[in-house]
Design an enzyme around this catalytic site. Sequence first.
Site, mmCIF file in Angstrom:
data_model
loop_
_atom_site.group_PDB
_atom_site.id
_atom_site.type_symbol
_atom_site.label_atom_id
_atom_site.label_comp_id
_atom_site.label_asym_id
_atom_site.label_seq_id
_atom_site.Cartn_x
_atom_site.Cartn_y
_atom_site.Cartn_z
ATOM 1 N N ASP A 251 0.405 -1.300 -0.184
ATOM 2 C CA ASP A 251 0.292 -0.075 0.286
ATOM 3 C C ASP A 251 0.879 1.369 0.046
ATOM 4 O OD1 ASP A 251 -3.122 -0.175 1.059
ATOM 5 O OD2 ASP A 251 -1.767 2.134 0.428
ATOM 6 N N ASN B 39 -4.918 -3.814 -6.948
ATOM 7 C CA ASN B 39 -6.812 -3.284 -6.345
ATOM 8 C C ASN B 39 -7.144 -2.250 -5.762
ATOM 9 O OD1 ASN B 39 -9.116 -4.464 -3.901
ATOM 10 N ND2 ASN B 39 -7.881 -3.464 -2.972
ATOM 11 N N TYR C 122 -13.881 7.658 -12.502
ATOM 12 C CA TYR C 122 -13.924 6.685 -12.243
ATOM 13 C C TYR C 122 -14.889 5.587 -13.018
ATOM 14 C CZ TYR C 122 -14.578 3.298 -8.457
ATOM 15 O OH TYR C 122 -14.984 2.461 -7.757
ATOM 16 N N LYS D 90 -12.411 2.139 -14.842
ATOM 17 C CA LYS D 90 -13.112 0.630 -14.127
ATOM 18 C C LYS D 90 -13.467 -0.055 -15.399
ATOM 19 C CE LYS D 90 -12.186 1.032 -10.290
ATOM 20 N NZ LYS D 90 -10.760 0.210 -9.413
ATOM 21 N N THR E 227 -16.881 1.024 2.563
ATOM 22 C CA THR E 227 -15.400 1.424 3.208
ATOM 23 C C THR E 227 -14.706 2.429 3.148
ATOM 24 O OG1 THR E 227 -14.148 1.180 0.460
ATOM 25 C CG2 THR E 227 -14.389 -1.047 1.386
#
Length: 293
Positions: free
Chosen positions: A44, A96, A166, A170, A201
């Site tokens: 990360d 991810n 976005y 994607k 999240t």
Amino acid sequence: MTQQDPPQDRFAGRQALVTGGGSGIGAALVRALVAAGADVVVADLDEAAAQRVAGAVTGPGTARAVQLDVTDAAAVQAAVDEVVERAGRIDLLFNNAGITFGGETEDLSLEHWDAIIDVNIRGVVHGVAAAYPHMVRQGATGGPGGHIVNTASMGGIMAAGLITSYVMTKHAVVGLSLALRTEAAAKGVGVTVLCPAAVETPILDKGHLGRFHGRDYYLKGQGVRRPLDADVLAAQALAAVAADRPMLVTPRPARVAWRVGRLAPSFANRAATRFVAKQRRLQARRATSGGPA
Ligand SMILES: NC(=O)c1ccc[n+]([C@@H]2O[C@H](COP(=O)([O-])OP(=O)(O)OC[C@H]3O[C@@H](n4cnc5c(N)ncnc54)[C@H](O)[C@@H]3O)[C@@H](O)[C@H]2O)c1
């Protein structure tokens, strides 16, 4: 990872790397993989977050944290190579890490566009470029080559505005995943793309431009009462990988909407236009009242 593996061997002892593993879906994937016996690198941008996730897992697998910016191709290659040097192979790569910007497209600067392309598209490309050749080599020996799992989104298979940048990124991730899968299968490498609707999240509260409020967009606008739990999604993702499925579209209402949209694309686009109009009304009411829409 192949269909022939007995279920108990699907993840036990496998070498995995999860980008964006320090939070949300990535952290849940780490927990699920370690619980299934995999050895996982938690990568990360936020090293402290990766360390917290790695430190909190319980076996039988293992987790260790590394700082990684997926926009840095050389760093991604080094992280993947390090797994191969240590363990002799890399079995699972979860691309991810992702970011979002929500709001009117005229409020996006070119810096916003570059940032989301760099993380959401180039970040995935860097992972594929680093790990896929290793997996092809591993598959050439007759054993399982490996499995690449890309986190896209419902936004990768349906298109509604106010998260336009976005949605673009994607869609690219879905296209890359499904195309690569068709050439990777013969080389012993699996590819699965995750297309969840809203998941609980921190991302739901990030990247808001102007008066746009992502949580409201995902919940009130879609009529969803509660986002999917990240651990539930991670369990579904590992099941999809174990079954070597091309896509995971979840939860069920999202699957139904996607199928209807494929049958009637013009209808789906009109519905998405109405959805955007409803969102603008909700967000305007929210701004006027100073509270939730
Ligand atoms: N939460 C949702 O509703 C939802 C739905 C569909 C798809 N997704 C996708 O799931 C993925 C994970 O998102 P999340 O919801 O867990 O969000 P999150 O914000 O909780 O986690 C994202 C993680 O990625 C890391 N990250 C960001 N930029 C990075 C970079 N350049 N290099 C390495 N790490 C970086 C962040 O530090 C963070 O730990 C994203 O690709 C997102 O688009 C999320």
